[in-house]
Scaffold this motif. Structure first.
Motif, PDB file in Angstrom:
ATOM      1  N   SER A   1     -71.386  45.033  36.170  1.00 43.35           N
ATOM      2  CA  SER A   1     -71.616  45.004  37.124  1.00 43.35           C
ATOM      3  C   SER A   1     -71.448  43.591  38.031  1.00 43.35           C
ATOM      4  CB  SER A   1     -73.005  44.793  37.691  1.00 43.35           C
ATOM      5  OG  SER A   1     -73.650  45.448  39.022  1.00 43.35           O
TER       6      SER A   1
ATOM      7  N   GLN B   1     -74.302  41.578  39.811  1.00 40.38           N
ATOM      8  CA  GLN B   1     -75.266  41.142  38.553  1.00 40.38           C
ATOM      9  C   GLN B   1     -74.137  39.590  38.323  1.00 40.38           C
ATOM     10  OE1 GLN B   1     -76.247  43.226  35.829  1.00 40.38           O
ATOM     11  NE2 GLN B   1     -76.909  45.324  36.582  1.00 40.38           N
TER      12      GLN B   1
ATOM     13  N   ARG C   1     -77.410  44.740  46.580  1.00 38.92           N
ATOM     14  CA  ARG C   1     -78.011  45.486  46.326  1.00 38.92           C
ATOM     15  C   ARG C   1     -78.331  46.489  46.653  1.00 38.92           C
ATOM     16  NH1 ARG C   1     -81.125  46.886  43.996  1.00 38.92           N
ATOM     17  NH2 ARG C   1     -83.836  47.049  43.284  1.00 38.92           N
TER      18      ARG C   1
ATOM     19  N   PRO D   1     -80.278  37.261  37.972  1.00 40.12           N
ATOM     20  CA  PRO D   1     -80.073  39.415  38.415  1.00 40.12           C
ATOM     21  C   PRO D   1     -80.597  39.943  37.440  1.00 40.12           C
ATOM     22  CG  PRO D   1     -78.440  37.758  37.278  1.00 40.12           C
ATOM     23  CD  PRO D   1     -79.546  36.785  37.365  1.00 40.12           C
TER      24      PRO D   1
ATOM     25  N   PHE E   1     -82.205  42.679  40.667  1.00 38.82           N
ATOM     26  CA  PHE E   1     -81.782  44.233  40.051  1.00 38.82           C
ATOM     27  C   PHE E   1     -82.349  44.787  39.155  1.00 38.82           C
ATOM     28  CE2 PHE E   1     -77.829  41.711  41.647  1.00 38.82           C
ATOM     29  CZ  PHE E   1     -76.884  42.918  42.613  1.00 38.82           C
TER      30      PHE E   1
ATOM     31  N   ARG F   1     -83.136  44.252  35.592  1.00 39.49           N
ATOM     32  CA  ARG F   1     -82.116  44.615  34.432  1.00 39.49           C
ATOM     33  C   ARG F   1     -83.378  44.482  33.336  1.00 39.49           C
ATOM     34  NH1 ARG F   1     -77.594  41.938  32.841  1.00 39.49           N
ATOM     35  NH2 ARG F   1     -78.729  40.505  31.723  1.00 39.49           N
TER      36      ARG F   1
END
Length: 427
Positions: A164, A167, A231, A421, A425, A427
Motif C-alpha cells: 500500500s 501506508q 485514506r 499507518p 489505516f 491495520r
C-alpha cells in the motif's frame, strides 16, 4: 548471473550511465542463453512501462518541478530559518529544516541536495563553515526527502512489491523526524566544538512566526492532502499524482502568483528530462530483472540468509548492510527496482511487515547517494561547491553515523514506523 553482475560493475566504474550499464549487462544474459528468444528483452522492456501504477511516478515528478517554480521554496526557507535559526550551527540547521520541509515538494534526494547547494552552499562557506562540512550537511540532509510523501522510492517499492503506497506515505513521517533530530544533534555537536554561530541572535517574534507559517502553509498541507485523499478513497495513487500537479499549478498561478509562462515551460522541460531518465531506467532494468528471476537469485539469497539466521531483525540488519554496501556503487532507484523482488518475499516469510521493511530499505538504499565512490547526490553537491571528495568523506562521517544509528533503531523498533499507518489505516 556472475558474468552479468561483473559486467554491470565494470561498466559503472567506466562511467557509463546507469541505465545503459544495466541494459547492456542484462542483454549479456541472453547471449549466454541462446535457447531464449532474443525478442524477450524487447517484450519485457515494453511491458515494464505498461504498469498503470507507475503512472504516479511521472506525475509526482512533474508536481515537484511545478512546486519548485511556484514560489514555495523561498517561503519554506524563511520558515526553516524561523524554526531553527537560533540553534548552534546556523545555516547548517536551517538547511536540515529546509530538507524536512522540502520532502513533500521535490520527492528526490538528489534534486533536493543540488537545489540547497545552490541556495545555501556559498553562504555557509562565507559564514566560516568548511567546504567539506558544508557539502556533507547539504548532502546528508537530503536523506529525509525520499521518506516524506510523495517520495518516488516509496511509489516504486509499493508498485513492485504490491504494498500500500498510502501506508508507506504515512509511515515516513516519524522516521523522517528522527533522522532530522539525529542529524541536527550531530551538527549541533560539531558547531559547538568549532564555534559555528547561530544564524539568528534572537528568537522570532510571534508575528514573524505566524507570517512564516502562513507563507509555508500550502506546502505543509500538500502531504496532508495526499494522505487524506488516499485514506478516504478519493484518489488512487495514480490519480493523486494528477491532483498533485493541479495543486502545484494552482498554488503557483493563483495563490502565490509567481509562476509565469516562462516558469511553466521550464517546469515542463525539466519534467520531460526527469521522467525520461527515470522511465528509461525502469524499462531497461526489466532485462536485468528477468535474468535474476530466471536464475532463481531470490531463492539463493533467501536460502543464504535463512541459513545464517531465522531471526527477522538479524535478517533485516544483514539485508540493510548488503543494501548499504551495494549502494556505494549503485543508485537507490536501481536498488529499489532490482532488490525489492529479492528481499521483500524473504522478509514476509520471516513474518516481517512490508511497510516497516520498505522504510528501512529506502533509507538504507538512499544512504548510497551520499557516499563514495558513486554517490550521485555527493557528486552533485561536491561539484557545485568545488569540494574535494576526500574532504567531504572525512567531514561527513558523524552524519553517516547518525543516520546509521537511526536506521538500526527503525529495524529493532518497528512501531516507530508503523504507528501512523496503524492509526490512519487501522491495520
Amino acid at each position: 548471473m556472475l558474468i552479468v553482475t561483473i559486467a554491470f560493475v565494470v561498466l559503472l566504474l567506466m562511467g557509463m550511465p546507469v541505465a545503459f550499464a544495466i541494459g547492456i549487462s542484462g542483454a549479456l544474459f541472453f547471449l549466454q542463453h541462446p535457447e531464449l528468444p532474443f525478442t524477450i528483452p524487447v517484450q519485457v522492456t515494453v511491458s515494464q512501462t505498461q504498469n498503470f501504477a507507475l503512472l504516479a511516478v511521472p506525475l509526482f515528478i512533474m508536481a515537484g518541478n511545478f512546486m519548485n517554480r511556484s514560489g514555495i521554496t523561498d517561503r519554506l526557507l524563511t520558515l526553516a530559518s524561523v524554526l531553527t535559526g537560533r540553534l548552534k550551527g546556523g545555516l547548517a540547521q536551517v538547511s536540515l529544516a529546509l530538507s524536512a520541509l522540502m520532502g513533500g515538494v521535490s520527492g528526490s534526494a538528489i534534486a533536493d541536495a543540488a537545489m540547497q547547494s545552490r541556495m545555501l552552499g556559498e553562504q555557509m562557506v562565507g559564514r566560516g563553515f568548511t567546504r567539506g562540512f558544508t557539502a556533507g550537511v547539504l548532502s546528508f540532509g537530503a536523506v529525509l526527502t525520499p521518506i516524506i510523501p510523495p517520495g518516488i522510492g516509496m511509489i516504486l517499492y509499493g508498485t513492485i512489491g504490491q504494498v500500500s503506497i498510502g501506508q508507506l506515505f504515512a509511515a515516513g513521517f516519524v522516521p523522517a523526524a528522527l533522522l532530522w533530530l539525529a542529524l541536527s544533534v550531530s551538527v549541533w555537536l560539531t558547531a559547538r566544538r568549532r564555534g559555528y554561530q547561530p544564524e539568528r541572535r534572537h528568537g522570532p517574534s510571534l508575528r514573524e512566526t505566524a507570517t512564516a507559517l502562513r507563507g509555508g502553509l500550502w506546502a505543509l498541507l500538500f502531504p496532508v492532502f495526499l494522505l487524506l485523499g488516499l485514506r478516504m478513497g478519493v484518489f488512487t495513487p495514480s490519480e493523486i499524482g494528477a491532483f498533485a500537479v493541479v495543486y502545484a499549478v494552482f498554488i503557483g498561478v493563483l495563490i502565490y502568483r509567481e509562476m509565469k509562462s516562462e516558469g511553466f515551460v521550464a517546469a515542463l522541460e525539466g519534467s520531460l528530462a526527469d521522467v525520461g531518465a527515470v522511465m528509461f531506467l525502469i524499462a531497461l532494468s526489466a532485462i536485468f530483472s528477468y535474468g535474476i528471476v530466471l536464475e532463481r537469485v531470490p531463492d539463493v539469497v533467501s536460502g543464504w540468509i535463512l541459513g545464517a539466521t531465522e531471526n527477522l531483525y538479524v535478517a533485516m540488519v544483514l539485508i540493510a548492510l548488503f543494501i548499504l554496501a551495494i549502494g556505494f556503487f549503485i543508485d537507490a532507484t536501481v536498488l529499489i527496482i532490482m532488490l525489492t523482488p529479492i528481499f521483500l518475499p524473504l522478509v514476509r516469510e520471516l513474518g516481517g511487515d512490508p511497510v516497516h521493511f520498505g522504510i528501512v530499505f529506502i533509507v538504507a538504499a538512499t544512504i548510497g547517494n551520499f557516499t563514495p565512490p558513486v554517490g550521485a547526490a555527493m557528486y552533485a553537491v561536491c561539484s557545485i561547491l568545488k569540494c574535494p571528495v576526500g574532504d567531504y568523506t572525512r567531514e561527513s562521517m558523524p552524519l553517516f553515523v547518525a543516520v546509521a544509528l537511526v536506521t538500526l533503531l527503525l529495524i529493532f523498533v518497528p512501531q516507530i514506523v508503523l504507528f501512523i499507518p496503524d492509526l490512519l489505516f487501522g491495520r
